[in-house]
Design an enzyme around this catalytic site. Structure first.
Site, PDB file in Angstrom:
ATOM      1  N   HIS A  13       0.879  -1.202   0.000  1.00  0.00           N
ATOM      2  CA  HIS A  13       0.000   0.000   0.000  1.00  0.00           C
ATOM      3  C   HIS A  13       0.900   1.232   0.000  1.00  0.00           C
ATOM      4  CE1 HIS A  13      -3.815   2.187   1.417  1.00  0.00           C
ATOM      5  NE2 HIS A  13      -2.899   3.126   1.239  1.00  0.00           N
ATOM      6  N   LEU A  16       2.644   7.116  -4.429  1.00  0.00           N
ATOM      7  CA  LEU A  16       3.847   7.677  -5.068  1.00  0.00           C
ATOM      8  C   LEU A  16       3.595   9.053  -5.656  1.00  0.00           C
ATOM      9  CD1 LEU A  16       5.476   4.658  -6.983  1.00  0.00           C
ATOM     10  CD2 LEU A  16       6.355   5.831  -4.940  1.00  0.00           C
ATOM     11  N   HIS A 174      -4.645  -0.662   5.768  1.00  0.00           N
ATOM     12  CA  HIS A 174      -4.182   0.099   6.941  1.00  0.00           C
ATOM     13  C   HIS A 174      -5.125   0.017   8.143  1.00  0.00           C
ATOM     14  CE1 HIS A 174      -6.849   2.903   4.942  1.00  0.00           C
ATOM     15  NE2 HIS A 174      -5.952   3.334   4.094  1.00  0.00           N
ATOM     16  N   HIS A 251       3.101  14.427   1.484  1.00  0.00           N
ATOM     17  CA  HIS A 251       2.503  15.748   1.228  1.00  0.00           C
ATOM     18  C   HIS A 251       3.587  16.782   1.484  1.00  0.00           C
ATOM     19  CE1 HIS A 251      -1.742  14.475   1.031  1.00  0.00           C
ATOM     20  NE2 HIS A 251      -1.437  13.606   1.977  1.00  0.00           N
ATOM     21  N   ALA A 263      -3.861  14.836   5.350  1.00  0.00           N
ATOM     22  CA  ALA A 263      -3.643  13.574   6.069  1.00  0.00           C
ATOM     23  C   ALA A 263      -2.605  12.743   5.338  1.00  0.00           C
ATOM     24  CB  ALA A 263      -4.952  12.804   6.158  1.00  0.00           C
TER      25      ALA A 263
HETATM   26  C1  NCD Z   1      -3.523   9.055   2.047  1.00  0.00           C
HETATM   27  C2  NCD Z   1      -3.076  10.083   1.010  1.00  0.00           C
HETATM   28  O1  NCD Z   1      -2.536  11.130   1.398  1.00  0.00           O
HETATM   29  O2  NCD Z   1      -3.251   9.834  -0.182  1.00  0.00           O
HETATM   30  N1  NCD Z   1      -3.552   9.689   3.340  1.00  0.00           N
HETATM   31  C3  NCD Z   1      -3.481   9.070   4.539  1.00  0.00           C
HETATM   32  O3  NCD Z   1      -3.611   9.747   5.557  1.00  0.00           O
HETATM   33  N2  NCD Z   1      -3.285   7.782   4.635  1.00  0.00           N
HETATM   34  C4  NCD Z   1      -4.838   8.476   1.660  1.00  0.00           C
HETATM   35  C5  NCD Z   1      -5.222   7.228   2.433  1.00  0.00           C
HETATM   36  O4  NCD Z   1      -4.633   6.164   2.246  1.00  0.00           O
HETATM   37  O5  NCD Z   1      -6.125   7.318   3.268  1.00  0.00           O
HETATM   38 ZN    ZN Z   2      -3.201   5.107   1.635  1.00  0.00          ZN
END
Ligand code: NCD
Ligand code: ZN
Length: 346
Positions: A13, A16, A174, A251, A263
């Site tokens: 998981h 990228l 997750h 991010h 997130a």
């Molecule tokens: C992920 C994302 O930023 O693409 N963010 C996260 O908090 N895990 C999206 C996801 O897998 O929920």
């Molecule tokens: Zn994810």
């Protein structure tokens, strides 16, 4: 010096992204993992075979010529996706799986599914052609507390999906709760779950340690300590239902340190080091290979990687605090584990 050699791991998981961020983060995965399941939540999302194929080419174009890293592409499920696209993606080998994002559940999920019944014909096709369904398992009902969204999803959505599609292979992505660990453990081997690096290392207090910590914020949000302990037990048990999905989700720093911060935790630069520490603390170093390198391929019915990686018991000095991104004022903050790391990659 104490060393640990295991079959090369895979990441089941991974985000990228694209463009300069893709270029910046890819080496941190490609240098360590044999394969990764690539999440399709780009803007716009990957919803066709053609889009998955060109995205895969963009990923491959950033790899050095001698890299053996294999990106495994996924399809983003929407209310309007046609079953024929799933069939085509399976036949061409373009899709390894398809991802269900409930609309509004997480980053770039606005094109996701608004009602699971809307994709029943697609799930029927996935079951028929044996394409695994990967699930972001959180309800979006605003009446449900953010810390309860995973447990409620299991009751309201996951249980009916498994009953209505008895042959469909499903990964609950997750997972973050003891409820999910118990639920997944009770299923047959057509159901699995990924567990992230950070959910093994932090509980929800880390998000508020001395102030608000945007780099500890991800979805599903970290839960209470009892849940972290249940996840550690599951991951280190060797139980084949559970395998590594880092959910490394980069991010740019200014978009996390923000009035409405994104997130996602970016952990690919130090996941194996973190895992060695966790598994050693749990007296289960002998199970690290099952979690990171064997259980995932078994679920996906792929061979395990042919080569190995080695870790040594020494504090790493090669993990950056931040990864720079070309043409960007800010980089990407690397997950800071709660304690200093004691294993490094050789
Ligand atoms: C992920 C994302 O930023 O693409 N963010 C996260 O908090 N895990 C999206 C996801 O897998 O929920
Ligand atoms: Zn994810």
């Amino acid at each position: 010096m104490k060393t640990l050699t295991i079959t090369r791991p895979d990441d089941w998981h991974l985000h990228l992204r694209d463009g300069n961020v893709l270029q910046a983060v890819l080496p941190w995965t490609a240098n360590v993992y044999g394969r990764a399941i690539i999440m399709p939540n780009l803007k716009p999302p990957i919803t066709t075979v053609a889009a998955a194929d060109t995205y895969k080419q963009r990923i491959l174009s950033h790899l050095p010529a001698d890299s053996n890293f294999q990106p495994l592409m996924t399809c983003y499920l929407t209310d309007s996706l046609q079953p024929s696209e799933i069939k085509l993606g399976k036949e061409t080998g373009s899709f390894t799986a398809a991802k269900l994002y409930p609309a509004g559940a997480t980053t770039n999920s606005e094109h996701g599914v608004t009602d699971i019944k809307n994709i029943y014909p697609v799930l029927e096709m996935m079951q028929q052609v044996d394409l695994p369904l990967l699930i972001h398992g959180e309800v979006v009902d605003p009446a449900v507390d953010i810390f309860d969204r995973e447990a409620v999803f299991i009751e309201r959505v996951l249980t009916p999906i498994l009953a209505d599609f008895p042959e469909l292979r499903v990964v609950s992505e997750h997972i973050t709760t003891s409820a999910a660990v118990d639920f997944i453990s009770a299923q047959s081997d057509r159901v699995g779950a990924t567990i992230t690096t950070h959910h093994l290392m932090i509980n929800r207090n880390a998000i508020f340690q001395g102030g608000i910590r945007p780099h500890m914020y991800c979805l599903p949000i970290a839960k209470r300590e009892e849940h972290r302990l249940a996840l550690r037990k599951a991951a280190t048990s060797g139980n084949s239902h559970f395998f590594l999905g880092t959910d490394s989700a980069p991010h740019l720093t200014h978009l996390k340190e923000n009035d409405c911060g994104c997130a996602g935790v970016f952990n690919s630069p130090n996941t194996m080091e973190c895992l060695a520490q966790v598994f050693e603390e749990e007296d289960a170093l002998d199970q690290l290979e099952a979690f990171a390198s064997r259980n995932g391929p078994a679920f996906y019915r792929l061979p395990v990687n042919a080569d190995t990686i080695t870790l040594e018991k020494q504090a790493p000095d090669n993990i950056p605090a931040e990864v720079a991104v070309q043409d960007s004022a800010t980089g990407i903050h690397v997950f800071t584990p709660p304690q200093a790391l004691t294993w490094r990659m050789c």
